[in-house]
Design a protein around this motif. Structure first.
Motif, PDB file in Angstrom:
ATOM      1  N   GLY A 345       0.861  -1.184   0.000  1.00  0.00           N
ATOM      2  CA  GLY A 345       0.000   0.000   0.000  1.00  0.00           C
ATOM      3  C   GLY A 345       0.892   1.227   0.000  1.00  0.00           C
ATOM      4  O   GLY A 345       2.112   1.110  -0.121  1.00  0.00           O
ATOM      5  N   ALA A 346       0.291   2.404   0.127  1.00  0.00           N
ATOM      6  CA  ALA A 346       1.108   3.610   0.217  1.00  0.00           C
ATOM      7  C   ALA A 346       0.397   4.629   1.097  1.00  0.00           C
ATOM      8  O   ALA A 346      -0.820   4.805   0.998  1.00  0.00           O
ATOM      9  N   THR A 347       1.172   5.236   1.982  1.00  0.00           N
ATOM     10  CA  THR A 347       0.653   6.339   2.794  1.00  0.00           C
ATOM     11  C   THR A 347       1.318   7.615   2.292  1.00  0.00           C
ATOM     12  O   THR A 347       2.518   7.618   2.043  1.00  0.00           O
ATOM     13  N   ILE A 348       0.512   8.656   2.117  1.00  0.00           N
ATOM     14  CA  ILE A 348       1.044   9.878   1.500  1.00  0.00           C
ATOM     15  C   ILE A 348       0.795  11.099   2.390  1.00  0.00           C
ATOM     16  O   ILE A 348      -0.300  11.265   2.937  1.00  0.00           O
ATOM     17  N   GLY A 349       1.827  11.909   2.534  1.00  0.00           N
ATOM     18  CA  GLY A 349       1.701  13.198   3.228  1.00  0.00           C
ATOM     19  C   GLY A 349       1.911  14.316   2.219  1.00  0.00           C
ATOM     20  O   GLY A 349       2.734  14.193   1.314  1.00  0.00           O
ATOM     21  N   ILE A 350       1.147  15.404   2.354  1.00  0.00           N
ATOM     22  CA  ILE A 350       1.238  16.509   1.391  1.00  0.00           C
ATOM     23  C   ILE A 350       1.603  17.810   2.106  1.00  0.00           C
ATOM     24  O   ILE A 350       1.052  18.117   3.165  1.00  0.00           O
TER      25      ILE A 350
END
Ligand code: C2E
Ligand code: CA
Ligand code: CA
Length: 649
Positions: A345-350
């Motif tokens: 999966g992928a966790t993304i911070g912006i």
């Protein structure tokens, strides 16, 4: 050589042809008192044929041969024959018409032939034979005729003519030598030029190969310093530099930009279970998917490990979130490698420019923070940075750094909260609870224990708690047996050396194992259950009791309790607080199972007499909470116990 000579000869040909033709006309028609004019005209006709041939030869040379590479032997032969024929024509003229010439005509003829011979010595200098013999053929017959004639003036002309032949011979010889040498020099020069050209060509080739080597090397250096060797994406350096340029352009055009920090979920598990080679292929596939979705290659990089960064130009928060959600969807699609269907999966911070920061390093850090916070909250999701996250992270960093020095700085201490037996009213055991005073601030274990777990500090801290608590408890002077209960984190239990640490704490303090409880929180059952059970059994085998803490909040079910064979189950305080709003049911169910399975039940967080009474009536064996006592230092605990005993009696 021969070609150059012929080129020179033909070069002079037109002029010489014209002059010779004029001479012929002058000789034939210039002396009208000569009785042989009609014969002269025949001679002229023959000579004109010869001239036509010479003209054709010259024309042919100019049109087809001049300036080209050609075999000069035949054209040279043609030229030579024509010139010899010309010379012989004049020589014949002088012989045939000698008798009919008066003194003037003879003088003129000798002068004209001498002039022709003089001209020929230079004009024909490129052909040795012609140059040397031309004057001889032209003048000798007439001079000899004059020499042997009757008139004295004729004899003088004869002598002068012969002298002229000799002079012309040496002059022609000299001219010929000079011309041949010039041609030779020219050839040497052209050889030299050719060699120079060859050398130049070689130098150019060497240069070109050097240039291509330098270019290749430059590319290699660029790759080494800018490209990640595994995924061929840009590395940290290159991305940071590109991001800097992008931000400059954003500032110029007053536009926005989003930095996405992407961290894969579950990648470590793939690496651990399938090996690094498969792990590498997962990273390559991930980078392919990222490239397919990213605007430009320059705005994408592998930050390190399983972390990637993307910069989105002219992008507002909504678009960045939409992009990130699509990315999570794409990256979460199964990856098939060597017949394994793998899932990451992928966790993304912006982080957004300019709202959150204006320089590249800050934006990357903030996007990383957002990713980190999101990961703790829920994996495979996206979140945008907020100022509060920054503060949380700052606090976490401060706690982490403080904790790593806490034992050394003597900032930790243990307090104890008694747990009361509801039937006898006596203290059954005391729970050890850790306290940390950082620069005068008492930090809650609810805050610092997760930080210690997160950063691997829980092992040393947990060991310290075990040793310290056992040491203090072994010195208690209650007149009844009071057990000690110590909290142990999931990470400590999963580490494998817990049993030996516990043993050494017991050995060091002389506290009997029978007087020790280990509390493990219910969330442990989300782990490898058989390993957890094995560890519990190992503790129980040496006489230690095992408690399941915070029961009802997490993963274990009543059914699981059956297989656990725990000694104590501590019902979480939330159920005691909500005892009148549904909490009772779970307390009763747990209590019922306890009677069946033979473990004791502790109700945590008992704050009122009413709660204590209700729980006692329900048959809950042990009660713990502020109603009885707050957690205390060991000295206070003994004083409290004296007072508690007096009150009971
Ligand atoms: P826990 O194991 O559930 O500990 C009980 C917590 O409830 C303690 O908070 C205690 O002070 C509090 N408490 C006791 N009675 C009452 C009550 O009547 N009302 C209310 N509202 N609270 C009550 P504390 O000491 O702040 O500890 C919090 C948590 O930190 C513990 O929860 C435990 O999970 C963890 N912890 C504390 N010490 C250690 C330790 O040495 N090792 C580990 N691994 N965890 C620890
Ligand atoms: Ca506990
Ligand atoms: Ca608890």
């Amino acid at each position: 050589m021969q070609r150059d000579a012929l080129n020179l000869l033909h070069g002079n040909n037109a002029g010489s042809l014209l002059v010779t033709f004029c001479i012929c006309i002058a000789l034939v028609f210039g002396f009208d008192n000569n009785p042989e004019v009609s014969l002269k005209v025949y001679w002229l006709a023959l000579v004109c044929v010869l001239f036509l041939y010479r003209y054709w030869d010259m024309y042919h040379w100019r049109k087809y041969l001049k300036g080209k590479e050609y075999d000069a032997s035949k054209p040279m032969l043609r030229f030579t024959i024509a010139r010899y024929l010309t010379a012989f024509a004049f020589s014949a003229y002088s012989i045939v018409f000698f008798e009919s010439m008066d003194i003037i005509e003879l003088a003129c003829t000798i002068v004209i032939l001498s002039a022709m011979a003089g001209g020929a010595s230079t004009v024909l200098a490129a052909h040795k034979g012609l140059a040397l013999s031309y004057a001889f053929i032209l003048l000798t017959p007439l001079s000899v005729l004059c020499l042997f004639a009757n008139e004295e003036y004729q004899n003088i002309f004869g002598i002068l003519g012969l002298i002229f032949v000799v002079v012309m011979f040496s002059s022609a010889k000299y001219s010929n030598q000079f011309t041949i040498e010039s041609i030779l020099t020219k050839h040497q020069n052209s050889d030299l030029l050719q060699q120079m050209e060859l050398k130049n060509k070689e130098i150019l080739e060497v240069n070109a190969s050097l240039e291509s080597k330098v270019q290749k090397r430059t590319e290699q250096i660029f790759e080494l310093s800018n490209i990640d060797p595994l995924t061929k994406l840009f590395n940290r350096n290159a991305f940071s530099e590109n991001l800097k340029l992008l931000l400059d352009s954003c500032e110029l055009h007053d536009s926005s930009l989003a930095v996405l920090f992407i961290d894969l979920d579950g990648f470590k598990a793939i690496n651990d279970s399938h090996g690094h080679a498969i792990g590498d292929k997962v990273l390559i596939e991930t980078s392919t998917r990222l490239s397919a979705q990213a605007d430009m290659k320059q705005c994408l990089c592998r930050w390190g490990g399983d972390e990637f960064l993307i910069a989105l130009q002219d992008c507002d928060v909504e678009r960045a979130l939409e992009f990130a959600n699509n990315l999570i969807f794409n990256l979460s699609l199964p990856i098939t490698i060597e017949h394994h269907e793998l899932h990451v999966g992928a966790t993304i911070g912006i982080a957004m420019y300019p709202e959150h920061g204006t320089d590249e390093a800050k934006l990357i850090t903030l996007a990383d923070t957002a990713m980190y916070v999101q990961k703790q909250l829920a994996k495979s999701d996206v979140c945008v940075f907020t100022e509060q996250m920054g503060e949380t992270l700052q606090r976490e960093i401060k706690l982490k750094e403080g904790l790593s020095q806490a034992i050394k700085n003597d900032e930790l201490f243990v307090v104890f909260q008694p747990v009361i037996d509801s039937k006898s009213g006596q203290v059954g055991f005391c729970e050890a609870l850790l306290r940390w005073k950082l620069n005068g601030e008492l930090v809650s274990p609810m805050e610092f224990i997760p930080v210690a777990e997160q950063h691997g500090l829980i092992h040393s801290i947990g060991a310290w708690v075990l040793h310290e608590s056992c040491k203090l408890a072994s010195k208690w002077t209650f007149d009844e047996t009071v057990d000690l209960s110590i909290n142990v984190s999931v990470a400590q239990l999963m580490h494998g050396d817990l049993v030996s640490i516990v043993k050494s704490a017991l050995a060091g303090s002389q506290l009997p194992a029978e007087n020790l409880h280990i509390e493990i929180t219910e969330s442990i059952f989300a782990q490898d259950i058989s390993y957890v059970l094995e560890q519990m059994k190992a503790l129980q085998r040496i006489g230690i009791k095992v408690s399941v803490d915070d029961f009802g909040t997490g993963f274990s079910s009543l059914a699981l309790l059956q297989s656990l064979s725990a000694d104590v189950v501590k019902i979480d305080q939330s159920f005691i607080k909500s005892i009148d709003e549904g909490g009772k049911a779970i307390i009763q169910a747990t209590q019922y199972m306890a009677n069946e399975l033979g473990y004791s039940v502790v109700a945590e967080g008992v704050e009122t007499k009413q709660q204590a009474d209700t729980l006692s009536e329900m048959g809950v064996e042990c009660l713990q909470g502020f109603y009885f006592s707050k957690p205390m230092k060991t000295g206070e605990l003994e004083l409290w116990h004296e007072a508690f005993k007096a009150q009971r009696n």
